[in-house]
Every structure is written in C-alpha cells, then in structure tokens.
Write a protein that holds these residues in place. Structure first.
Motif, short mmCIF file in Angstrom:
data_model
loop_
_atom_site.label_atom_id
_atom_site.label_comp_id
_atom_site.label_asym_id
_atom_site.label_seq_id
_atom_site.Cartn_x
_atom_site.Cartn_y
_atom_site.Cartn_z
N PHE A 65 11.84 1.25 -0.64
CA PHE A 65 12.24 0.95 -1.92
C PHE A 65 13.47 2.12 -2.13
O PHE A 65 13.81 2.32 -3.34
CB PHE A 65 11.38 1.06 -3.32
N GLY A 116 1.79 0.66 3.93
CA GLY A 116 1.59 -0.29 3.12
C GLY A 116 2.26 0.35 1.62
O GLY A 116 3.26 0.80 1.69
N PRO A 117 1.52 0.02 0.70
CA PRO A 117 2.11 0.50 -0.87
C PRO A 117 2.05 2.12 -0.98
O PRO A 117 3.14 2.43 -1.59
CB PRO A 117 0.82 -0.07 -1.66
N ILE A 121 5.72 3.29 -2.35
CA ILE A 121 5.98 4.18 -3.64
C ILE A 121 6.34 5.58 -3.36
O ILE A 121 7.26 6.00 -4.22
CB ILE A 121 4.30 4.25 -4.43
N ILE A 124 10.07 5.17 -3.54
CA ILE A 124 10.51 4.88 -4.76
C ILE A 124 10.97 6.42 -5.42
O ILE A 124 12.08 6.72 -5.72
CB ILE A 124 9.72 4.31 -5.76
N PRO A 337 -4.86 0.22 3.83
CA PRO A 337 -3.36 0.55 3.55
C PRO A 337 -3.25 2.20 3.20
O PRO A 337 -2.13 2.74 3.47
CB PRO A 337 -2.93 -0.46 2.53
N TYR B 29 -6.25 -0.26 -9.04
CA TYR B 29 -6.01 -0.34 -7.65
C TYR B 29 -7.40 0.03 -6.97
O TYR B 29 -7.87 -0.57 -6.22
CB TYR B 29 -5.28 1.14 -7.45
N ARG B 33 -7.53 -3.18 -5.28
CA ARG B 33 -6.63 -2.69 -4.37
C ARG B 33 -5.33 -3.39 -4.45
O ARG B 33 -4.67 -3.83 -3.41
CB ARG B 33 -7.35 -3.34 -2.88
N VAL B 35 -1.66 -2.52 -5.96
CA VAL B 35 -0.80 -1.34 -6.84
C VAL B 35 0.12 -2.19 -7.91
O VAL B 35 0.97 -2.68 -7.62
CB VAL B 35 0.23 -0.79 -6.05
N LEU B 37 2.74 -2.45 -9.75
CA LEU B 37 4.23 -2.03 -9.91
C LEU B 37 4.70 -2.30 -11.13
O LEU B 37 5.80 -1.91 -11.39
CB LEU B 37 4.88 -2.50 -8.71
N ALA B 94 -1.55 -6.66 0.07
CA ALA B 94 -1.03 -5.61 -0.63
C ALA B 94 0.61 -5.57 -0.83
O ALA B 94 0.78 -5.13 -1.82
CB ALA B 94 -1.50 -4.33 0.12
N LEU B 98 2.65 -5.97 -4.17
CA LEU B 98 3.61 -5.16 -4.63
C LEU B 98 4.97 -5.67 -5.10
O LEU B 98 5.47 -5.43 -6.09
CB LEU B 98 3.94 -3.93 -3.59
N PHE B 228 1.34 7.33 -10.50
CA PHE B 228 0.86 7.26 -9.01
C PHE B 228 0.40 8.96 -8.44
O PHE B 228 -0.52 8.72 -7.84
CB PHE B 228 1.99 6.94 -8.34
N GLN B 287 -11.62 10.97 -1.72
CA GLN B 287 -11.57 9.58 -2.17
C GLN B 287 -12.88 9.17 -2.83
O GLN B 287 -13.92 9.33 -2.32
CB GLN B 287 -11.39 8.47 -1.29
#
Lengths: 345, 291
Positions: A65, A116-117, A121, A124, A337, B29, B33, B35, B37, B94, B98, B228, B287
């Motif tokens: 993006f 992936g995501p 991001i 962005i 991801p 998430y 899983r 995101v 947006l 995913a 998005l 984020f 995590q």
C-alpha cells in the motif's frame, strides 16, 4: 529459435509485436483527437505501473500500500533534474527510477521479511511517512505549491510512443519474470517461504531484486507522469489514493496474472475519467464497492471471470486452468502470515 | 522539570485512548486472524455518530457512549456476517480479508464525505476548555474523563474475558478453534461476537477521540496505524501488554514534540511502526494468546 530462452513462446512474442505495431500506427490511422490520444498515453503508463506493482503484489504475494513513495520520488527527482540540468527526459526518467529503486530497497529490505498483512501494514506506514516528509521538503518537491515543468510543443504526442515503448518493455519483463526459472522461484516463495528456502532459493535476495525492479519501474512511471503532466505536487504524487490506485488496478484485473493488471489499468483509467466527470463525490466509494465485490465473488478479478466463462464453454483444459489459478491466487500460502523468514518467529 | 511532568501526564492520559482502540484491533486479529483494516473507518464512524447526536439532539458525548457502542457493535457483526465470513480462513484469506475490509473503509469514508462533507468538525461542550488543577499541573477535564472511561472499559473487558463463560470461550477459540468445536462451542457465533466487540471498541475510541480532537472523513487512518504499532509492540490480547505499549507510543509521540519540528511529529508513529515490525515482530513480551 535458439536465440531465445526456452520459456519464450512464439505466439506470445508474435502477439506482443502485433500489439506494438497496432499501438504505434493507431493514432495515425484513426486520426485520434489530442484528448483521446492523451487518454491512451495515460492508460499505457498505468498499465506499466500496475504490472510493476503486480510483481510484488501478485508474483511475490506481498501486497504493497506504499508504492506511491516510489512513484512520487521518481517524479520529483526527474523533474528537478529536468529543471536544473536540462537533461534529455529519458535520462532524467532513468535517474529518477534509480533513486526510487534505491529508496525502495532502503525500506523494503527490512520490511520484506514480514509476510502477508504485516508487510501490507508496514507499507502503509512507509507511504504515509514519505508523504509527510516530502510535503514539507520544499527544496525537493516545492511543498504544497508543487513543481511546474517547462511545456514544449509537441511533447505530449511524442510521449505517446515513449509510453507505448515503456509499456511493451514492462509487459516483456512481466512475462519473463513469470516464465523464467527466476519466476518459478518467486512462485515458490509466494507459496511457502520456508519451503522455498529449504530447496535452495534465497528469498531475501530474490525479494530484494523484485523490489528493486518494481521500485525502479514505478519510479520511471512517476517520472514519465511528471513530464506528461507538466505540473506535479506531493499531495497527488505521494498520496494514499495513488498507492490505492495501483492496488485497485491489479485487483480488478486479476492479481498475479499478466493480462489482468493490464486490463485492470485500462478499466481503471476509463472508469476514473467517467466518474470524475459524472460523480466526483462518489468515486472513492465506487472503488471500495468494486474491491468488495471482486474479493467476495471473484478474487481473481476479470481474469477469474474469463476463466469461468472459458470453463463454461469448455475452452480450457482443467489442468491448465488449475495451474493458472494457483499461480495467480491472491496472497501466499505461507504457514503463518506473521512468521519471519527462515524459522520460528 | 515542570514541563517534563506535564508531558508525562499528557502521555499517560493519551495512552488510555490508544489502548482502547488498539485492544479492539488486537482482539479481532487474535481470535479471527483477520487484520481489520476497516478499524479506522469505524473509529471515524464513532466520532461522527457522537457529533451528530450532539449537534442534532444536544446529547452530551459521554452520554451517547451506549448508543455509539451499540451501533458499532451491530455494524461490526453485520460486516462479519455479510462479508468477512465468506472468505477462506487462514493465510490465503489473510490478504483477501485485508483488501475486502479496505474496500469497506473506502465506502464508509465516501459515505461520510457525502453526508457530512470533508470539513473538519469538533464536538464542543461547555466544559471543553475547562481544566483541573492538581499538584501545580493544569489538566483538561476532557482528557481525564477520556482516560477514566478508557481504563474502566479495559478493566471490564479483562474481567469479561477471564471471568465469564463467553469470555473464556473467546480465549479458547483464539487458541484452537477446532478443539472448541469438538467441545461444543459455537465457533461461528464467537467469531461474530468478537468482531462486534472489536469494532465496538473502535467506535468508542472514535467517540472519545472526537471529544479531544477535530476530525473529518479521513479521521482514523492514523489511529489504525497507531493501533497496529501497539498491537505488535504489546503482543496479542494481553491487557497489560497493550497498556504498556500504548504508553510507550504515547510517550514517544509526546516527547517527539521537543526534538522534532511540528510537521514531522505525525511521521513518528509510522516510523515506529516500521521499526517495531522489523525489530520485534513478536512483540516486546513475546506472542501471547488472550488473557
């Protein structure tokens, strides 16, 4: 035939050359008006940009993006060179593209380890940070008042052929990136980064190369756009809408294919022209709806629709279709991801 | 020293708001899983709903909290049931989700432009400019109120997730959805509930933000990125991790004002996002699953 690599098929070569010849003589034969010829030039330009975006978003499965950062940088660097040094414009474009590619590598080398995501991001963030900095960096971009380039008579009609050449080069590059051994490596990375690394592909190196190529090409497109528009300003060149437009063109047409993003760019330019003329208040929302509809019903966009029609009329062998769809599929198949390359997060 | 204390207090008060909006994104998430947006879109919607209620009916923004939370909860469930549910699960979906949610965001933004124009709006009440004085510091009433509501929300949410059956089911689904199906948890219902709670938090954060800042239809895009950063920094689902990460971001942003020219402070969050993603993609605390 020995002159060409084994993956270049003769029909594809003939088709490309035929399209080129048609494109080259079209304005002469049809006697296109200046306005329509400019529309076609712009379409060629965005076909090139959408395909270059697709190398990242489609071949690697890394949806960016933030491609406006390279588009804008290429544009402003080349504009400055044209204004200060009076270089021939093709040289200014190449330098603009090189700077854009270098910048792409600076932010992309670290962020491409994300998948992936996570990568999307991060882009962005990159795009928005670049836009903010560039809007206030008046020495380069002229700030919010932008930059004007000298207008030379006959430039726009000359740029038509340059745009055609640019597009032809990018289509050829897309084809070779898809079909060559290198392209197969990209497909492996998209399907599963870890497995690709296990069979001896270096994902870091290959992703960097694709990023460099994509950044360079989008930078050249930005530089071309600057020459073509005569006036550029950072809000437009670096804007989020600019980044979105690349994503939309590829997604509408069919991410990961070659014809898809090209078709998508054609549709996008025509649609935008129509919408800005008729519904200037609605065009963002219509793009949004289009995105929703495409992802929900036909993730491969217009190409998916084409596959569906071909299947209905039995024009395509199932195994050919399966390969095509697997290559084009949106997003990769990476295990997690969020996982970084080469092992556990 | 006086200035230093002021900035720290300002950062702590801001962190409450940040934690609320980030927790919504992290919850969705962590469990689905996906995101979201569209997070920024819901934040913007929350701000406009609060503004509309205040302008048209004279309802105090803090009294319209239940309405905003309910509307964004329903909106979230509608988005999940109508759109997100139909996409494939896992990594293949995913990127698709998005792009899909990005499309929803574009539509919401455009709707806001059409309804309310692109002008900046503010919610102005008679106590907007009032401030509290304590220990030689003057603090805006609004900021204290926002902080209090945010902390209360997070505490309630934490209790909900750890003490109730549904909350435990949400955490279980985050760990392993298949096992949940085996023991009779309606996973699909948990998914839509979680999506609803996540968007309700976004709506609430939008309303709270609107009582502090001016907003327009693009409002929320910066907040999405900030959320984020916090989610990545704080790890998934842990309320403490989210709170600490929100505080770090707020401190960095507030103190950047001292070191950087004003126009660049907006870029700090984005740079931090990229740095965090690259250096600590697993979060500061590793995590973690919800709880």
């Amino acid at each position: 035939m020995k002159l060409l690599p084994h993956w270049v098929s003769r029909p594809a070569l003939v088709a490309l050359l035929a399209a080129l010849v048609v494109g080259a003589v079209l304005p002469k034969v049809l006697g296109l008006s200046v306005y329509s010829q400019n529309q076609v030039t712009e379409t060629f330009l965005f076909v090139a940009a959408a395909l270059a975006w697709n190398w990242m978003g489609g071949y690697l499965g890394q949806v960016s993006f933030g491609h406006s950062a390279m588009f804008g940088l290429g544009g402003f660097i080349s504009a400055r060179l044209l204004l200060a040094l009076h270089l021939p414009f093709w040289l200014a474009w190449i330098v603009g593209g090189l700077v854009a590619a270098a910048y792409a590598l600076v932010w992309g080398h670290p962020t491409l380890r994300l998948r992936g995501p996570y990568f999307s991001i991060a882009t962005i963030g990159v795009g928005e940070a670049t836009r903010l900095v560039m809007t206030y960096w008046e020495d380069l971009t002229g700030g919010s008042s932008g930059l004007s380039l000298p207008i030379t008579p006959g430039l726009k009609s000359e740029l038509y052929w340059w745009a055609l050449a640019l597009m032809a080069l990018v289509i050829a590059a897309s084809y070779s990136l898809r079909k060559s051994t290198f392209g197969l490596g990209l497909l492996a990375i998209k399907s599963d980064v870890d497995a690709a690394a296990d069979v001896g592909i270096s994902p870091t190196l290959m992703q960097d190369i694709v990023l460099l190529l994509s950044g360079f090409t989008v930078g050249v497109c930005g530089a071309f756009y600057a020459s073509y528009q005569n006036f550029i300003e950072p809000g437009d060149m670096f804007g989020f809408d600019r980044s979105i437009s690349f994503v939309l063109m590829a997604v509408i047409g069919g991410v990961g294919t070659i014809i898809g993003p090209a078709l998508g760019a054609v549709v996008f330019v025509m649609l935008r022209q129509y919408l800005i003329g008729s519904y200037p208040q609605l065009y963002l929302g219509i793009y949004g709806l289009l995105l929703i509809v495409v992802i929900l019903f036909e993730p491969l966009g217009m190409m998916g629709l084409f596959f569906r029609i071909a299947r209905r009329f039995g024009l395509m062998r199932p195994e050919v279709e399966a390969t095509l769809e697997a290559k084009a599929a949106v997003g990769g198949g990476a295990a997690d991801p969020g996982a970084r390359q080469g092992g556990a997060p | 020293m006086q200035r230093f204390t002021e900035l720290v207090v300002a950062a702590v008060l801001l962190a409450g708001l940040y934690a609320t909006m980030a927790y919504g994104l992290g919850l969705i998430y962590g469990v689905l899983r996906v995101v979201n947006l569209n997070h920024g879109g819901i934040i913007m919607a929350g701000a406009y709903i609060g503004w509309l209620l205040h302008e048209k009916f004279g309802i105090d923004p803090y009294l319209s909290i239940p309405v905003v939370v309910a509307v964004s909860f329903v909106l979230g469930i509608a988005i999940y049931r109508g759109l997100v549910r139909h996409l494939p699960r896992g990594p293949a979906g995913a990127v698709q989700s998005l792009l899909l949610l990005f499309g929803v965001w574009l539509v919401l933004r455009n709707a806001a432009y059409l309804l309310f124009t692109g002008n900046d709006q503010t919610i102005r009440t008679e106590y907007s400019t009032r401030s509290l004085a304590a220990f030689g510091l003057a603090v805006s009433v609004n900021r204290v109120a926002v902080f209090g509501i945010a902390v209360l929300t997070l505490v309630v949410l934490h209790l909900f997730l750890t003490r109730t059956f549904t909350g435990k089911a949400i955490r279980a689904v985050a760990q392993n959805a298949d096992s949940c199906t085996l023991v009779g948890v309606d996973v699909e219902r948990i998914y839509s509930l979680t999506f609803g709670i996540g968007t309700a938090l976004a709506g609430l954060a939008g309303l709270l933000g609107a009582s502090l800042f001016s907003f327009n239809p693009s409002y929320g895009s910066g907040d999405l990125l900030k959320s984020f950063v916090i989610v990545v920094l704080g790890g998934l689902g842990s309320v403490m991790g989210t709170a600490v990460a929100a505080l770090i971001l707020a401190l960095v942003e507030v103190f950047a004002i001292l070191a950087l020219p004003a126009y660049l402070t907006g870029a700090v969050g984005f740079v931090l996002l990229v740095l965090v993603l690259v250096l600590r993609p697993g979060g500061l605390f590793g995590q973690r699953v919800l709880g």
